[in-house]
Structures are given as structure tokens and as C-alpha cells.
Design an enzyme around this catalytic site. Sequence first.
Site, PDB file in Angstrom:
ATOM      1  N   TRP A 143       0.756  -1.288   0.122  1.00  0.00           N
ATOM      2  CA  TRP A 143      -0.019   0.159   0.131  1.00  0.00           C
ATOM      3  C   TRP A 143       0.830   1.110   0.062  1.00  0.00           C
ATOM      4  O   TRP A 143       0.441   2.398   0.026  1.00  0.00           O
ATOM      5  CB  TRP A 143      -0.858   0.014   1.347  1.00  0.00           C
ATOM      6  CG  TRP A 143      -0.346  -0.379   2.280  1.00  0.00           C
ATOM      7  CD1 TRP A 143       0.383   0.778   3.495  1.00  0.00           C
ATOM      8  CD2 TRP A 143      -0.335  -1.565   3.089  1.00  0.00           C
ATOM      9  NE1 TRP A 143       0.556  -0.271   4.518  1.00  0.00           N
ATOM     10  CE2 TRP A 143       0.399  -1.588   4.294  1.00  0.00           C
ATOM     11  CE3 TRP A 143      -0.669  -2.952   2.713  1.00  0.00           C
ATOM     12  CZ2 TRP A 143       0.641  -2.746   4.984  1.00  0.00           C
ATOM     13  CZ3 TRP A 143      -0.475  -3.955   3.589  1.00  0.00           C
ATOM     14  CH2 TRP A 143       0.219  -3.836   4.586  1.00  0.00           C
ATOM     15  N   GLU A 181      -5.981   0.756   5.299  1.00  0.00           N
ATOM     16  CA  GLU A 181      -6.368   1.163   6.783  1.00  0.00           C
ATOM     17  C   GLU A 181      -7.341   0.392   7.307  1.00  0.00           C
ATOM     18  O   GLU A 181      -7.347   0.096   8.751  1.00  0.00           O
ATOM     19  CB  GLU A 181      -6.642   2.644   6.675  1.00  0.00           C
ATOM     20  CG  GLU A 181      -5.348   3.543   6.568  1.00  0.00           C
ATOM     21  CD  GLU A 181      -4.185   3.321   7.426  1.00  0.00           C
ATOM     22  OE1 GLU A 181      -4.379   2.882   8.640  1.00  0.00           O
ATOM     23  OE2 GLU A 181      -2.881   3.761   6.969  1.00  0.00           O
ATOM     24  N   THR A 215      -5.009  -5.453  13.086  1.00  0.00           N
ATOM     25  CA  THR A 215      -4.654  -6.789  12.289  1.00  0.00           C
ATOM     26  C   THR A 215      -3.018  -6.474  11.910  1.00  0.00           C
ATOM     27  O   THR A 215      -2.882  -5.312  11.457  1.00  0.00           O
ATOM     28  CB  THR A 215      -5.541  -7.087  10.917  1.00  0.00           C
ATOM     29  OG1 THR A 215      -6.716  -7.065  11.553  1.00  0.00           O
ATOM     30  CG2 THR A 215      -5.098  -8.263  10.347  1.00  0.00           C
ATOM     31  N   CYS A 275      13.890  10.579  25.204  1.00  0.00           N
ATOM     32  CA  CYS A 275      12.560   9.992  25.726  1.00  0.00           C
ATOM     33  C   CYS A 275      12.404   9.931  26.953  1.00  0.00           C
ATOM     34  O   CYS A 275      13.592   9.434  27.838  1.00  0.00           O
ATOM     35  CB  CYS A 275      12.817   8.587  25.086  1.00  0.00           C
ATOM     36  SG  CYS A 275      11.357   7.397  25.621  1.00  0.00           S
TER      37      CYS A 275
END
Length: 367
Positions: free
Chosen positions: A40, A53, A59, A224
Site C-alpha cells: 500500500w 487502513e 490486524t 525519551c
Amino acid sequence: MSSAAESIDHDPRWRDSAWRSRLRRRLLQWFETNSRTLPWRQSRDPYRVWISEIMLQQTQVATVIPYFERFTESFPTVAELAAASEQEVLRHWEGLGYYRRARQMHAAAQKIVEEHDGEFPEQFADVLALPGIGRYTAGAILSISRDHRLPVVEANTLRLYSRLIGLRSPPTIAASQRVLWEFAESILPQRGSGHLNQAAMELGSLVCTPRSPTCDTCPLAAGCVAREMGLQESIPGKVKKIQYEDRREVAVVVCDQQRFLVRQCQPGERWAGLWDFPRCEVAGDADAMLVAADHLRDAFGQSIQPPQPLMRIKHGVTKYRIMLEVLSAKLAGEAQPISDPGTRWLTRTQIGKLPLSTTGRKIFKKL
DNA sequence: AAGTCGGGGAC
DNA sequence: GTCCCAGACTT
């Protein structure tokens, strides 16, 4: 900004625009050399992005790939999807799960033909109004296919962003959601939001993983907060554990001459739209053969000879862990007219072409 | 805010 | 075995 956001337990350093610019640059640079080649990503056709999408909802990428290839091959455009029958669409979805996605996508294609002249809509509100499309999916489609500046928060970015800003509050509560969406929006560039969104999802998927994230290779490790506090394994907080429920069911393959009794699952039922062999729950430690015979008489008015065991299938459907006992039986006497709508006597060839439940397909292969 | 909807990958 | 997955929708 909002007092609700302030009360959430996270580090506010991301509100500094220089911090966000650094993150953006490092993320995009990482994506240049680490993006996977996926079917895609070959084109930015909104129709193809849309299909991907929907298929990717809950999934995994590897599972979706072959389904995406077959689906786009059979239904290359919105118009061709809209013109197909729901059964045909479901047949292409067989095995992928969450079948409502397929039914809603089919309905959405027809809506696009009727209300948008067959062109996938361009306005966020119009996309959001299509069945099966929520805030995430609308943002993903429009940012990726049309470069609209829209944020995405899904499994990967929720985890990545929660860790980056050190979000210790449960990610599910409304205040956390507000912060996550606001953060997701704040890091978007003026142009190339779709690219950045995909980069963030890719990093979340490949590096910032649920368990044992590989911070050593993460381009964003320096900034982070979770990493800094050693909380990368505990952020985001665990979702509530599912209480599985054991359950027994019995399915019967009833044969009359060359035909078998099959039933289409009705709206509101599990697997709505798909076909299955007659099936029912077996309470407690009841005898599956007796339950099966009763069910066929009560629900379909058919009398059967004593059933024989054919196979056992263990499978799960959402919270249920099902032990399915599959029996086969010959009809006793003549086949009776069936009042139950959606139930038919069909040949092996006819059944093979139907969209079947995954267990139904496994049973069919044994016939 | 919680429940429902599937099936399989990964550990 | 358990956890998790490019969520949406209903209650």
C-alpha cells in the site's frame, strides 16, 4: 493550555518547539533508511490507502499483505467495489476477522458513489462520516493520500508517544487521550504529515515495541522521558486482562444425497453475513450428539441419524475459548422444508464459493 | 467507560 | 499458554 492536560502525569518538555523539531528531524531521517516496502506504499491513491487502513485495524501488517493484494486486484476502484455484492466482498475478507469492517467498507463505497460522484471525499468531516472510519482512520487516509495535516493515534503511536512524553496515567482515560492527540498534532510538519505519521508508526512497530523495546537503536532515545526514567517497559500501562470464558459448541454436517445443510449468520449474530454449518452451544457436560440432534429438529425441522464424530476444532472468538465438536450425520427420511431464513441445502461446489467462517472453511476442507 | 467483534503472529 | 495487533461502534 488546558488544566486537564496539566493534571495528567507526563513531562511537559515536548511543549518546547525546539525539542519537537529535533524529534521530527531524527524520526524522518531514521525513516529514510528503515521504511519497509509495503504494497500500500506503492501509490497514494486514497482508495488503496483506505483499503489498507481498514484491513490494518487490529490486524498485523504481515497478515494483511496477501489480503490487500487480492482485494485490490479484484476491486481496483471505488466503483467496482460498490458494484460488487456483499457476499463477494466478504469472500475476499474470509479469514481476516472483524467482518463488520468489510460490510461497512462495501456500504461506504456505495455511499461514495452516490454522494461523492465516486471520488473518495477530501474533507475530514466527509471521510469521518463514512461507516467504519473513525478519527484515526480518517486522519491516516487524508494525511497519507492527500498530505492533510492530521494527527494519528493508534497502537504504535500511542505506545511511542506515551513513552516519549513519559505519560504515566492510563492511556485510556479521556485526559490522556487529549494529551496524546495534542502531542501527535504538535509534531506534524507543515508539509509531509503523512510521511511523519507513517514514520512514527513504523518506529513504534519496529523499535518501540510493547516488550523489550530496542532503545539502543532508537533515534529518539536521547529525548525519551520513559527511557530516562527506566519506565520504557511499564509505559503505557497494561490494559485490563481479558477474562476468557471456556465454552463448548457443536456443529453438524448434515448430508442428504449430494447436498449439505448450511446457514448464513444473521445480522447481530457472530460472523454476520458469513455462512456456517448448523451450530449451537453445548451447556455444561451435556452430550454433544444429543444436543446436535435436538438443535436440528428444533431449529430446522430435520431429523438425523445418529451422528458420528468428524473432528474437533479449538478456536477463540473475542473473549470465548471454544471447543468445537464437529459431527457428521445423514438425514433420516426426506429433507423437510426450512422455515429459518438463510438456511439452505447446497452442494459442495456451491458451498465452496460462499464466504465461510474460518471453522466452516476447515470443516468444508474435510468433506 | 466498558463490552463486542476474529484470527493469527510472536514469545 | 499470554499478549498484542495502523479501531470502530454500541451500550
